[in-house]
Design a protein around this motif. Sequence first.
Motif, PDB file in Angstrom:
ATOM      1  N   ARG A  27       0.827  -1.204   0.000  1.00  0.00           N
ATOM      2  CA  ARG A  27       0.000   0.000   0.000  1.00  0.00           C
ATOM      3  C   ARG A  27       0.862   1.255   0.000  1.00  0.00           C
ATOM      4  O   ARG A  27       1.990   1.245   0.472  1.00  0.00           O
ATOM      5  CB  ARG A  27      -0.930   0.019   1.216  1.00  0.00           C
ATOM      6  N   LEU A  28       0.304   2.306  -0.568  1.00  0.00           N
ATOM      7  CA  LEU A  28       1.013   3.580  -0.627  1.00  0.00           C
ATOM      8  C   LEU A  28       1.014   4.227   0.753  1.00  0.00           C
ATOM      9  O   LEU A  28      -0.033   4.376   1.383  1.00  0.00           O
ATOM     10  CB  LEU A  28       0.323   4.503  -1.636  1.00  0.00           C
ATOM     11  N   ARG A  29       2.182   4.590   1.216  1.00  0.00           N
ATOM     12  CA  ARG A  29       2.300   5.248   2.512  1.00  0.00           C
ATOM     13  C   ARG A  29       3.174   6.490   2.383  1.00  0.00           C
ATOM     14  O   ARG A  29       4.250   6.413   1.779  1.00  0.00           O
ATOM     15  CB  ARG A  29       2.898   4.286   3.554  1.00  0.00           C
ATOM     16  N   ALA A  31      -0.880   7.341   2.971  1.00  0.00           N
ATOM     17  CA  ALA A  31      -2.035   7.258   2.086  1.00  0.00           C
ATOM     18  C   ALA A  31      -2.542   8.665   1.748  1.00  0.00           C
ATOM     19  O   ALA A  31      -2.430   9.579   2.569  1.00  0.00           O
ATOM     20  CB  ALA A  31      -3.151   6.461   2.756  1.00  0.00           C
ATOM     21  N   PRO A  32      -3.063   8.873   0.536  1.00  0.00           N
ATOM     22  CA  PRO A  32      -3.624  10.186   0.185  1.00  0.00           C
ATOM     23  C   PRO A  32      -4.746  10.577   1.137  1.00  0.00           C
ATOM     24  O   PRO A  32      -5.444   9.716   1.689  1.00  0.00           O
ATOM     25  CB  PRO A  32      -4.164   9.959  -1.236  1.00  0.00           C
ATOM     26  N   ARG A 206      -4.111   6.653  -6.912  1.00  0.00           N
ATOM     27  CA  ARG A 206      -3.463   6.861  -5.607  1.00  0.00           C
ATOM     28  C   ARG A 206      -4.452   6.715  -4.459  1.00  0.00           C
ATOM     29  O   ARG A 206      -4.072   6.270  -3.378  1.00  0.00           O
ATOM     30  CB  ARG A 206      -2.777   8.222  -5.581  1.00  0.00           C
ATOM     31  N   TRP A 209      -4.609   3.026  -4.130  1.00  0.00           N
ATOM     32  CA  TRP A 209      -3.328   2.496  -3.666  1.00  0.00           C
ATOM     33  C   TRP A 209      -3.123   2.730  -2.171  1.00  0.00           C
ATOM     34  O   TRP A 209      -2.441   1.959  -1.492  1.00  0.00           O
ATOM     35  CB  TRP A 209      -2.209   3.133  -4.474  1.00  0.00           C
ATOM     36  N   GLY A 210      -3.700   3.753  -1.634  1.00  0.00           N
ATOM     37  CA  GLY A 210      -3.579   4.004  -0.206  1.00  0.00           C
ATOM     38  C   GLY A 210      -4.414   3.063   0.633  1.00  0.00           C
ATOM     39  O   GLY A 210      -4.273   3.025   1.864  1.00  0.00           O
ATOM     40  N   ARG A 211      -5.284   2.267  -0.034  1.00  0.00           N
ATOM     41  CA  ARG A 211      -6.219   1.418   0.705  1.00  0.00           C
ATOM     42  C   ARG A 211      -6.169  -0.050   0.297  1.00  0.00           C
ATOM     43  O   ARG A 211      -6.892  -0.874   0.851  1.00  0.00           O
ATOM     44  CB  ARG A 211      -7.635   1.970   0.533  1.00  0.00           C
TER      45      ARG A 211
END
Length: 275
Positions: A27-29, A31-32, A206, A209-211
């Motif tokens: 995951r994106l960290r 997160a947006p 994004r 991707w954060g989730r």
Amino acid sequence: MPTGRIAVRGRVLCVRDRGPLMSQRGRLRPAPRWSVSVAIAAWIAAAAITLVVNVVLDSLWAIPRGVGAAAARAGAQFAGGVEPDRLSDSYWQFTVRQLPLWLTLAAVTWIIVRRNGAGLRSALGVSQRWYDVPIGLVCGLAAQFLIIPLVYLPLARYIDTAEVEEPARRIMERADGAGAATVVVVAVVLVAPFVEELYFRGLLLRALWGRMGRVLTVAVSAVLFGAAHWQLLQLPALVVFGLVAGTLVVATRRLAPAMWAHAAFNGVTVVQLLR
């Protein structure tokens, strides 16, 4: 929640065990700050504004008569399933109809990012390195000439290739002069890739991707990208390109490779149909 203890320069810090961390892998960290629902609402808002503008344009141009007919026509126009030769628009009128979607989509993307206290560069990865150009172009060309033909190969018995290209062909037939051809190249090869990547692989991807993990993010964003075009026969090709562009963005965390891939992808179609 299980915790561990590590010593750093005489201090003891508590850290989470590897179990919970494993569930966050991919995951994106960080997160947006905007949610997936906000990103989808941005698309719905852009679509609604585009529909209203097209209704107004139809009424001003008196083609066809009646508000109801104008609304139905505008909806079909936005969906992309109507053949241009059924319309009495000139090419510039047909082109003007596409501008509200692009402008609104770019505007709402910028507004959402700015309201969350970030810039496009840091929040969406709007930056470029020199090698993004060749990588993007190669990936876009590979999608057109290698991957998509393989996807449609088992469907050849049921789908005529000419039918897949028909919407683009009918639009390109209106570019019957140097000026119209220039508009096509600028709009399809430059404007559309920038705006669509800014939204689909920027704002929407994004948020996803954060989730969720990388693989699911690329897959879901690709399906949403294909579905947003409302073109059933073209859906496999659009989803395939969405997978390619999403993979580029997740791998590099920059939009530039996907934008160049999108430009090459669209450019192949333009060149083929303008010949």
